[in-house]
Design a protein around this motif. Structure first.
Motif, mmCIF file in Angstrom:
data_model
loop_
_atom_site.group_PDB
_atom_site.id
_atom_site.type_symbol
_atom_site.label_atom_id
_atom_site.label_comp_id
_atom_site.label_asym_id
_atom_site.label_seq_id
_atom_site.Cartn_x
_atom_site.Cartn_y
_atom_site.Cartn_z
ATOM 1 N N ILE A 11 1.138 -1.057 0.200
ATOM 2 C CA ILE A 11 -0.170 0.024 -0.052
ATOM 3 C C ILE A 11 0.737 1.163 -0.060
ATOM 4 O O ILE A 11 0.606 2.086 -0.705
ATOM 5 C CB ILE A 11 -1.122 0.047 1.197
ATOM 6 C CG1 ILE A 11 -1.953 -1.138 1.213
ATOM 7 C CG2 ILE A 11 -1.581 1.499 1.293
ATOM 8 C CD1 ILE A 11 -2.792 -1.378 2.218
ATOM 9 N N ILE A 15 0.107 4.472 -2.746
ATOM 10 C CA ILE A 15 -0.441 5.755 -2.051
ATOM 11 C C ILE A 15 0.567 6.997 -2.345
ATOM 12 O O ILE A 15 1.813 6.671 -1.969
ATOM 13 C CB ILE A 15 -0.867 5.473 -0.583
ATOM 14 C CG1 ILE A 15 -1.938 6.196 -0.048
ATOM 15 C CG2 ILE A 15 0.179 5.347 0.363
ATOM 16 C CD1 ILE A 15 -2.786 5.916 1.020
ATOM 17 N N LEU A 40 -8.170 3.712 4.661
ATOM 18 C CA LEU A 40 -8.313 2.395 4.534
ATOM 19 C C LEU A 40 -7.380 1.979 5.582
ATOM 20 O O LEU A 40 -6.433 2.620 6.251
ATOM 21 C CB LEU A 40 -7.655 1.829 3.125
ATOM 22 C CG LEU A 40 -6.385 2.330 2.746
ATOM 23 C CD1 LEU A 40 -5.468 1.026 2.150
ATOM 24 C CD2 LEU A 40 -6.605 3.190 1.670
ATOM 25 N N LEU A 48 -8.225 -6.225 4.048
ATOM 26 C CA LEU A 48 -8.293 -4.772 3.828
ATOM 27 C C LEU A 48 -9.603 -4.320 4.318
ATOM 28 O O LEU A 48 -10.533 -4.924 4.001
ATOM 29 C CB LEU A 48 -7.891 -4.285 2.606
ATOM 30 C CG LEU A 48 -7.487 -2.927 2.157
ATOM 31 C CD1 LEU A 48 -6.013 -2.625 3.057
ATOM 32 C CD2 LEU A 48 -7.105 -2.828 0.614
ATOM 33 N N VAL A 50 -11.570 -1.011 3.772
ATOM 34 C CA VAL A 50 -11.525 0.324 2.793
ATOM 35 C C VAL A 50 -13.160 1.177 3.004
ATOM 36 O O VAL A 50 -14.006 0.651 2.926
ATOM 37 C CB VAL A 50 -11.548 -0.289 1.428
ATOM 38 C CG1 VAL A 50 -11.532 0.969 0.326
ATOM 39 C CG2 VAL A 50 -10.500 -1.054 0.981
ATOM 40 N N ARG A 94 -4.645 -1.935 -6.093
ATOM 41 C CA ARG A 94 -4.424 -0.463 -6.673
ATOM 42 C C ARG A 94 -5.892 -0.064 -6.721
ATOM 43 O O ARG A 94 -6.288 1.269 -6.283
ATOM 44 C CB ARG A 94 -3.929 -0.249 -7.897
ATOM 45 C CG ARG A 94 -3.728 1.199 -8.472
ATOM 46 C CD ARG A 94 -3.051 1.187 -9.957
ATOM 47 N NE ARG A 94 -1.642 0.766 -9.795
ATOM 48 C CZ ARG A 94 -0.904 -0.188 -9.829
ATOM 49 N NH1 ARG A 94 -1.606 -1.216 -10.616
ATOM 50 N NH2 ARG A 94 0.483 -0.261 -9.686
ATOM 51 N N VAL A 97 -7.265 0.643 -3.033
ATOM 52 C CA VAL A 97 -6.661 1.996 -2.449
ATOM 53 C C VAL A 97 -7.041 3.191 -3.083
ATOM 54 O O VAL A 97 -7.323 4.314 -2.549
ATOM 55 C CB VAL A 97 -4.962 1.710 -2.732
ATOM 56 C CG1 VAL A 97 -4.348 3.054 -2.439
ATOM 57 C CG2 VAL A 97 -4.303 0.516 -1.894
ATOM 58 N N THR A 98 -7.203 3.335 -4.204
ATOM 59 C CA THR A 98 -7.713 4.453 -5.018
ATOM 60 C C THR A 98 -9.278 4.726 -4.503
ATOM 61 O O THR A 98 -9.311 6.125 -4.285
ATOM 62 C CB THR A 98 -7.657 4.078 -6.615
ATOM 63 O OG1 THR A 98 -6.266 3.969 -7.151
ATOM 64 C CG2 THR A 98 -8.460 5.470 -7.358
#
Length: 111
Positions: A11, A15, A40, A48, A50, A94, A97-98
Motif C-alpha cells: 500500500i 499511496i 483504509l 483490507l 476500505v 490499486r 487503495v484508489t
C-alpha cells in the motif's frame, strides 16, 4: 493477530506520500489517513478495510471477496472488508487503495 506487514508495504508503494498521508496503528491493524480522514486499513483479521462511503457501499459488497465491515457486532457504515486473497493481485489492490483515498479526499480535512 498482527496485521500483514507485506500488504502494508504494498500500500505504501501505491499511496501518494506527503504531509497529508499518515499511518496510525488502530484496532489491531494499520490505518492510512488522508487529510486526517481514515481511508483504509490493513486489518489485524486479514485483508483490507476500505472506506467507500454509504452511497457506494452496496455497489461493492458481494458476500464473497468483499463484505460489510464489522466492528464487533456493529456494522461499519460506509466501510467494506476486502479479503486477503482478493488483494493479492496488484491491480485489485490499486483499485481498492484508489477508492479509499478518493473517498477520504472528498471529506473536509481534519487538523
Amino acid at each position: 493477530m498482527a496485521y500483514d506487514e507485506e500488504l502494508a508495504e504494498r500500500i505504501r508503494d501505491l499511496i501518494e506520500s506527503g504531509p497529508t498521508v499518515t499511518e496510525r496503528r488502530m484496532f489491531g491493524g494499520l490505518s492510512f489517513m488522508v487529510d486526517g480522514n481514515m481511508a483504509l486499513a490493513v486489518s489485524g483479521e486479514g485483508g483490507l478495510l476500505v472506506r467507500v462511503g454509504s452511497a457506494l457501499h452496496d455497489r461493492f459488497v458481494d458476500d464473497g471477496s468483499v463484505r460489510q465491515a464489522m466492528m464487533g457486532n456493529r456494522e461499519m457504515t460506509g466501510w467494506v472488508r476486502v479479503s486477503a486473497p482478493h488483494v493479492e493481485d496488484d491491480a485489485h489492490l490499486r483499485e481498492w487503495v484508489t477508492r479509499g483515498v478518493e473517498f477520504a479526499r472528498s471529506l473536509p480535512p481534519k487538523s
